[in-house]
Design a protein around this motif. Structure first.
Motif, mmCIF file in Angstrom:
data_model
loop_
_atom_site.group_PDB
_atom_site.id
_atom_site.type_symbol
_atom_site.label_atom_id
_atom_site.label_comp_id
_atom_site.label_asym_id
_atom_site.label_seq_id
_atom_site.Cartn_x
_atom_site.Cartn_y
_atom_site.Cartn_z
ATOM 1 N N VAL A 107 3.201 -0.294 -17.116
ATOM 2 C CA VAL A 107 3.059 0.708 -18.173
ATOM 3 C C VAL A 107 3.624 2.065 -17.786
ATOM 4 O O VAL A 107 3.811 2.917 -18.642
ATOM 5 N N ASP A 108 3.852 2.265 -16.506
ATOM 6 C CA ASP A 108 4.192 3.627 -16.106
ATOM 7 C C ASP A 108 5.358 3.727 -15.123
ATOM 8 O O ASP A 108 6.453 4.153 -15.466
ATOM 9 N N SER A 109 5.144 3.266 -13.877
ATOM 10 C CA SER A 109 6.125 3.632 -12.849
ATOM 11 C C SER A 109 7.490 2.971 -13.018
ATOM 12 O O SER A 109 8.491 3.510 -12.566
ATOM 13 N N SER A 110 7.557 1.806 -13.678
ATOM 14 C CA SER A 110 8.872 1.162 -13.831
ATOM 15 C C SER A 110 9.637 1.743 -15.022
ATOM 16 O O SER A 110 10.790 1.405 -15.249
ATOM 17 N N ALA B 106 2.479 -12.860 -16.729
ATOM 18 C CA ALA B 106 1.873 -13.879 -15.849
ATOM 19 C C ALA B 106 1.474 -13.262 -14.508
ATOM 20 O O ALA B 106 0.500 -13.687 -13.880
ATOM 21 N N TYR B 107 2.195 -12.239 -14.078
ATOM 22 C CA TYR B 107 1.868 -11.622 -12.783
ATOM 23 C C TYR B 107 0.474 -11.007 -12.772
ATOM 24 O O TYR B 107 -0.159 -10.901 -11.727
ATOM 25 N N LEU B 108 0.010 -10.598 -13.957
ATOM 26 C CA LEU B 108 -1.294 -9.910 -14.000
ATOM 27 C C LEU B 108 -2.453 -10.837 -13.637
ATOM 28 O O LEU B 108 -3.540 -10.367 -13.311
ATOM 29 N N GLY C 56 7.280 -5.748 -7.429
ATOM 30 C CA GLY C 56 5.977 -5.315 -6.930
ATOM 31 C C GLY C 56 5.368 -4.238 -7.804
ATOM 32 O O GLY C 56 5.786 -4.036 -8.953
ATOM 33 N N GLY C 57 4.410 -3.546 -7.225
ATOM 34 C CA GLY C 57 3.746 -2.457 -7.948
ATOM 35 C C GLY C 57 4.573 -1.185 -7.878
ATOM 36 O O GLY C 57 5.759 -1.203 -7.527
ATOM 37 N N GLY C 58 3.922 -0.070 -8.180
ATOM 38 C CA GLY C 58 4.619 1.207 -8.222
ATOM 39 C C GLY C 58 5.159 1.644 -6.870
ATOM 40 O O GLY C 58 6.164 2.354 -6.796
ATOM 41 N N GLY D 25 0.807 -1.233 0.000
ATOM 42 C CA GLY D 25 0.000 0.000 0.000
ATOM 43 C C GLY D 25 0.832 1.270 0.000
ATOM 44 O O GLY D 25 1.983 1.292 0.443
ATOM 45 N N GLU D 26 0.193 2.334 -0.492
ATOM 46 C CA GLU D 26 0.845 3.640 -0.659
ATOM 47 C C GLU D 26 1.437 4.172 0.642
ATOM 48 O O GLU D 26 2.435 4.891 0.652
ATOM 49 N N LYS D 27 0.807 3.794 1.774
ATOM 50 C CA LYS D 27 1.266 4.351 3.049
ATOM 51 C C LYS D 27 2.685 3.916 3.399
ATOM 52 O O LYS D 27 3.319 4.519 4.254
ATOM 53 N N THR E 144 4.873 -5.804 -11.057
ATOM 54 C CA THR E 144 3.846 -6.857 -10.999
ATOM 55 C C THR E 144 2.440 -6.308 -11.201
ATOM 56 O O THR E 144 1.518 -7.077 -11.440
ATOM 57 N N SER E 145 2.246 -4.991 -11.058
ATOM 58 C CA SER E 145 0.914 -4.430 -11.306
ATOM 59 C C SER E 145 0.900 -3.845 -12.722
ATOM 60 O O SER E 145 1.956 -3.528 -13.280
ATOM 61 N N LEU E 146 -0.298 -3.698 -13.270
ATOM 62 C CA LEU E 146 -0.397 -3.106 -14.613
ATOM 63 C C LEU E 146 0.165 -1.687 -14.598
ATOM 64 O O LEU E 146 0.889 -1.283 -15.500
HETATM 65 P P1 NAD Z 1 0.900 -0.575 -5.448
HETATM 66 O O1 NAD Z 1 2.332 -0.836 -5.596
HETATM 67 O O2 NAD Z 1 0.386 -0.181 -4.119
HETATM 68 O O3 NAD Z 1 0.103 -1.843 -5.988
HETATM 69 C C1 NAD Z 1 -1.289 -1.857 -5.887
HETATM 70 C C2 NAD Z 1 -1.780 -3.086 -5.106
HETATM 71 O O4 NAD Z 1 -1.696 -4.230 -5.954
HETATM 72 C C3 NAD Z 1 -0.951 -3.398 -3.871
HETATM 73 O O5 NAD Z 1 -1.795 -3.865 -2.875
HETATM 74 C C4 NAD Z 1 -0.046 -4.525 -4.363
HETATM 75 O O6 NAD Z 1 0.385 -5.354 -3.314
HETATM 76 C C5 NAD Z 1 -0.964 -5.252 -5.299
HETATM 77 N N1 NAD Z 1 -0.323 -6.032 -6.352
HETATM 78 C C6 NAD Z 1 0.686 -5.649 -7.164
HETATM 79 N N2 NAD Z 1 0.926 -6.603 -8.068
HETATM 80 C C7 NAD Z 1 0.079 -7.616 -7.828
HETATM 81 C C8 NAD Z 1 -0.159 -8.871 -8.433
HETATM 82 N N3 NAD Z 1 0.513 -9.257 -9.516
HETATM 83 N N4 NAD Z 1 -1.101 -9.672 -7.899
HETATM 84 C C9 NAD Z 1 -1.828 -9.263 -6.816
HETATM 85 N N5 NAD Z 1 -1.674 -8.086 -6.209
HETATM 86 C C10 NAD Z 1 -0.726 -7.269 -6.714
HETATM 87 O O7 NAD Z 1 0.434 0.592 -6.445
HETATM 88 P P2 NAD Z 1 0.550 0.759 -8.020
HETATM 89 O O8 NAD Z 1 -0.800 1.134 -8.463
HETATM 90 O O9 NAD Z 1 1.225 -0.375 -8.670
HETATM 91 O O10 NAD Z 1 1.512 2.022 -8.137
HETATM 92 C C11 NAD Z 1 1.133 3.264 -7.600
HETATM 93 C C12 NAD Z 1 2.373 4.026 -7.217
HETATM 94 O O11 NAD Z 1 3.180 4.242 -8.378
HETATM 95 C C13 NAD Z 1 2.075 5.386 -6.633
HETATM 96 O O12 NAD Z 1 2.876 5.572 -5.495
HETATM 97 C C14 NAD Z 1 2.492 6.353 -7.725
HETATM 98 O O13 NAD Z 1 2.896 7.591 -7.223
HETATM 99 C C15 NAD Z 1 3.625 5.600 -8.363
HETATM 100 N N6 NAD Z 1 3.907 5.998 -9.736
HETATM 101 C C16 NAD Z 1 5.197 6.288 -10.045
HETATM 102 C C17 NAD Z 1 5.532 6.645 -11.328
HETATM 103 C C18 NAD Z 1 6.970 6.891 -11.701
HETATM 104 O O14 NAD Z 1 7.229 7.409 -12.801
HETATM 105 N N7 NAD Z 1 7.923 6.544 -10.863
HETATM 106 C C19 NAD Z 1 4.543 6.711 -12.324
HETATM 107 C C20 NAD Z 1 3.223 6.399 -11.968
HETATM 108 C C21 NAD Z 1 2.919 6.039 -10.662
#
Ligand code: NAD
Ligand code: ZN
Length: 348
Positions: free
Chosen positions: A131-134, A164-166, A99-101, A68-70, A125-127
């Motif tokens: 597409v964006d944060s990585s 596959a992570y999606l 992991g995610g972003g 989570g973001e926190k 691992t998140s969409l």
């Molecule tokens: P996140 O990392 O919190 O992931 C969202 C949720 O999905 C989390 O609970 C995570 O545990 C879960 N998750 C991730 N992959 C999973 C999977 N394969 N299976 C099951 N659950 C999974 O948030 P997010 O939406 O990935 O990223 C948001 C963050 O990215 C924000 O902090 C934002 O500011 C940042 N961001 C950064 C950039 C950049 O250029 N660096 C660009 C866009 C967003």
């Protein structure tokens, strides 16, 4: 099918549609210099690293943050730094962000600052992260005063995108990421917009196409303007309002949902001010509604206004607002802060 990112700082490869752990093993095996491998991940996805991660000759460590973001804050950052020190990580080691972003931004920031920089790899691992944060080298953590207030530009050594992570990604998180692909299409690519609005998004091949094109759009922009002096600002479409909403919700509103509301509000406001035509405005609302993304926020303009003024992206008395002139053609409007409240009222 892989994509190279080539900026003035360095060059790295995005391995598209790969098997991340296999690629990771090969990458590490080809680099003799690493001693320890430290995987930073979160409590929802740490199991992905599992037993298939087989590394001879290396010590593997795992640091799991609460999902989570926190967690994207200075306390978690500092705990990770202390952990790295305790296991004697040095510049010859490798950090993996799995992991995610949130994990990507946080682990990337750790990698860029620990001992003035350690190599790292992104495995999104998140969409949204795919597409964006990585992509695009930005790393960051939040403070009480706002999103991403501490951060750096730091390139990963590679990005491994494994679809596959999606499969385990909850629908809400899928839509969260879809919002950023919609943003990319409105900024630069009408064809991508049509593909997203017309297609069955349960089709895996369509998703792969959308991810690939979204990455290409971001790549093209960051290669021309890594540090956001000009064109990269377009990527902030929907983000000024989006970040403010995320912050006001105490980060219970996911990033992509905030961006969706931000995109809808700005398009509505610029339509009402005569700078966006009706068709564009209706299409933006349509693509968001069709994909169950929100188009209205639940905070007053005054709250939004004061939160936006804290945003690091405002410069002096002016703030740059990105709006769509047409689908696939966004523009930058430099707005005097004294006019911002009035502008926000048009956006409601
Ligand atoms: P996140 O990392 O919190 O992931 C969202 C949720 O999905 C989390 O609970 C995570 O545990 C879960 N998750 C991730 N992959 C999973 C999977 N394969 N299976 C099951 N659950 C999974 O948030 P997010 O939406 O990935 O990223 C948001 C963050 O990215 C924000 O902090 C934002 O500011 C940042 N961001 C950064 C950039 C950049 O250029 N660096 C660009 C866009 C967003
Ligand atoms: Zn974003």
């Amino acid at each position: 099918m892989d994509i190279f990112i080539n900026t003035t700082q360095s060059k790295y490869k995005i391995y598209l549609d790969c098997i991340a752990l296999k690629n990771l093993n090969e990458f590490i095996a080809s680099k003799k210099e690493y001693k320890n491998i430290i995987v930073i991940t979160d409590s929802n996805v740490d199991h992905f690293i599992g037993n298939s991660f087989n590394l001879k000759n290396y010590k593997l460590y795992k640091y799991v943050i609460e999902a989570g973001e926190k967690s994207k804050n200075i306390e978690t950052y500092y705990k990770i730094i202390r952990y790295l020190t305790s296991i004697k990580v040095d510049r010859h080691d490798l950090i993996i962000a799995l992991g995610g972003g949130v994990v990507g931004d946080l682990a990337g920031f750790v990698a860029s600052t620990y001992m003035r920089g350690v190599d790292y790899i992104q495995i999104p691992t998140s969409l949204l992260a795919m597409v964006d944060s990585s992509i695009g080298s930005k790393t960051a953590i939040n403070t009480e005063d706002g999103k991403n207030l501490i951060g750096s530009f730091y390139n990963p050594r590679a990005v491994f995108i494994d679809f596959a992570y999606l499969k385990t990604l909850p629908q809400k998180e899928f839509l969260n990421g879809l919002s950023e692909t919609i943003k990319a299409s409105i900024i630069k690519d009408r064809k991508l917009f049509e593909l997203i609005i017309e297609s069955d998004l349960n089709n895996e091949e369509i998703i792969k196409k959308i991810v690939k094109r979204s990455i290409e759009i971001k790549k093209e922009i960051v290669e021309r303007d890594l540090k956001e002096t000009k064109e990269r600002q377009l990527l902030n479409f929907g983000h000024t309002i989006g970040h403010a909403l995320e912050k006001l919700s105490d980060y219970t509103l996911p990033h992509g949902y905030g961006v969706a509301i931000g995109m809808a509000m700005i398009t509505r406001g610029y339509y009402r001010m005569g700078k966006t035509d009706e068709k564009t405005y209706k299409r933006v609302e349509e693509i968001l509604r069709k994909n169950h993304l929100p188009t209205h926020g639940s905070y007053s303009t005054e709250d939004l206004y004061s939160e936006i003024l804290k945003d690091k992206k405002s410069n002096g008395n002016k703030i740059n607002i990105i709006y769509p002139k047409l689908i696939g053609d966004c523009r930058i409007d430099t707005v005097d802060k004294s006019n911002l409240l009035k502008l926000l009222k048009h956006c409601l």
